[in-house]
Write a protein that holds these residues in place. Structure first.
Motif, short mmCIF file in Angstrom:
data_model
loop_
_atom_site.label_atom_id
_atom_site.label_comp_id
_atom_site.label_asym_id
_atom_site.label_seq_id
_atom_site.Cartn_x
_atom_site.Cartn_y
_atom_site.Cartn_z
N SER A 102 0.83 -1.18 0.03
CA SER A 102 -0.18 0.07 0.05
C SER A 102 0.87 1.18 -0.09
CB SER A 102 -1.01 0.05 1.18
OG SER A 102 -1.66 1.42 1.29
N THR A 103 0.18 2.32 -0.73
CA THR A 103 1.19 3.51 -0.52
C THR A 103 0.74 4.35 0.82
OG1 THR A 103 -0.86 4.55 -1.64
CG2 THR A 103 1.07 3.90 -3.18
N ASP A 104 0.10 3.71 1.60
CA ASP A 104 -0.56 4.43 2.94
C ASP A 104 0.54 4.07 3.84
OD1 ASP A 104 -1.54 5.44 5.09
OD2 ASP A 104 -3.53 4.75 4.85
N SER A 105 1.49 4.90 4.30
CA SER A 105 2.63 4.70 5.18
C SER A 105 1.98 4.65 6.72
CB SER A 105 3.94 5.84 5.00
OG SER A 105 3.20 7.01 5.29
N LEU A 106 0.70 5.11 6.75
CA LEU A 106 0.34 5.07 8.43
C LEU A 106 -0.27 3.68 8.70
CD1 LEU A 106 -1.58 8.81 8.58
CD2 LEU A 106 0.86 7.78 9.08
N LEU A 107 -0.66 2.65 7.48
CA LEU A 107 -1.11 1.48 7.83
C LEU A 107 -0.03 0.67 8.64
CD1 LEU A 107 -2.77 0.36 4.34
CD2 LEU A 107 -3.91 0.70 6.56
N THR A 112 -2.61 14.06 8.61
CA THR A 112 -3.66 13.06 9.01
C THR A 112 -3.18 12.87 10.31
OG1 THR A 112 -3.85 12.31 6.73
CG2 THR A 112 -4.46 10.84 8.54
N LYS A 113 -1.84 12.56 10.69
CA LYS A 113 -1.65 12.22 12.11
C LYS A 113 -2.04 13.46 13.08
CE LYS A 113 2.93 10.79 11.25
NZ LYS A 113 4.22 10.49 11.79
N ALA A 114 -1.90 14.44 12.85
CA ALA A 114 -2.32 15.67 13.65
C ALA A 114 -4.02 15.79 13.63
CB ALA A 114 -1.66 17.09 12.89
N LEU A 115 -4.62 15.47 12.61
CA LEU A 115 -6.04 15.40 12.86
C LEU A 115 -6.55 14.46 13.56
CD1 LEU A 115 -6.81 15.89 8.99
CD2 LEU A 115 -7.70 17.52 10.91
#
Length: 145
Positions: free
Chosen positions: A73-78, A128-131
């Protein structure tokens, strides 16, 4: 297909969305956080989509040559402490970095965040982390009975 996409957007009351191609990469595509939230709530109600977009990496066998291919995935927060359960990344020169993410808090709270127009495809993750952190720190969810 694009005509059907626009008809569905109208049906869902996505009043500020216009689609000009199915990939989302054409500069004529337009949407808003509100409209994407409407779409996300419908799309992620499907467990299959939720599971697929929440998968950090997987592999599959290519049938005609018996080799395996790995997809990440390109989502590094997963897979991080944020407990992202699903998401969709995006980037174009016009839109900047974009990320739609669903997070589950430690008490089962569900948080939908949408970052649009980030400076680049990396900043969207920081925003996104901040939100998510802001929501966890400042919102009190009702206790489920």
């Amino acid at each position: 297909f694009v005509k059907k996409m626009n008809e569905k957007a109208t049906e869902l009351n996505m009043t500020n969305s216009v689609f000009t191609d199915p990939s989302g990469l054409d500069s004529g595509n337009r949407s808003t956080v509100r409209d994407l939230a409407i779409l996300a709530n419908i799309v992620f109600a499907d467990e299959r989509i939720l599971n697929i977009t929440g998968t950090k990496e997987t592999s599959y066998k290519i049938l005609n040559n018996n080799r395996y291919n790995r997809v990440e995935s390109t989502d590094s927060l997963l897979g991080t402490y944020l407990n992202i359960v699903a998401g969709k990344t995006g980037f174009s020169d016009e839109a900047g970095g974009c990320l739609l993410a669903i997070t589950k808090g430690e008490n089962g709270q569900e948080i939908l965040t949408i970052a649009l127009g980030s400076k680049d495809k990396y900043v969207r993750f920081q925003e996104t982390k901040a939100l998510i952190q802001w929501a966890l720190d400042n919102f009190i969810w009702p206790v489920k009975q």
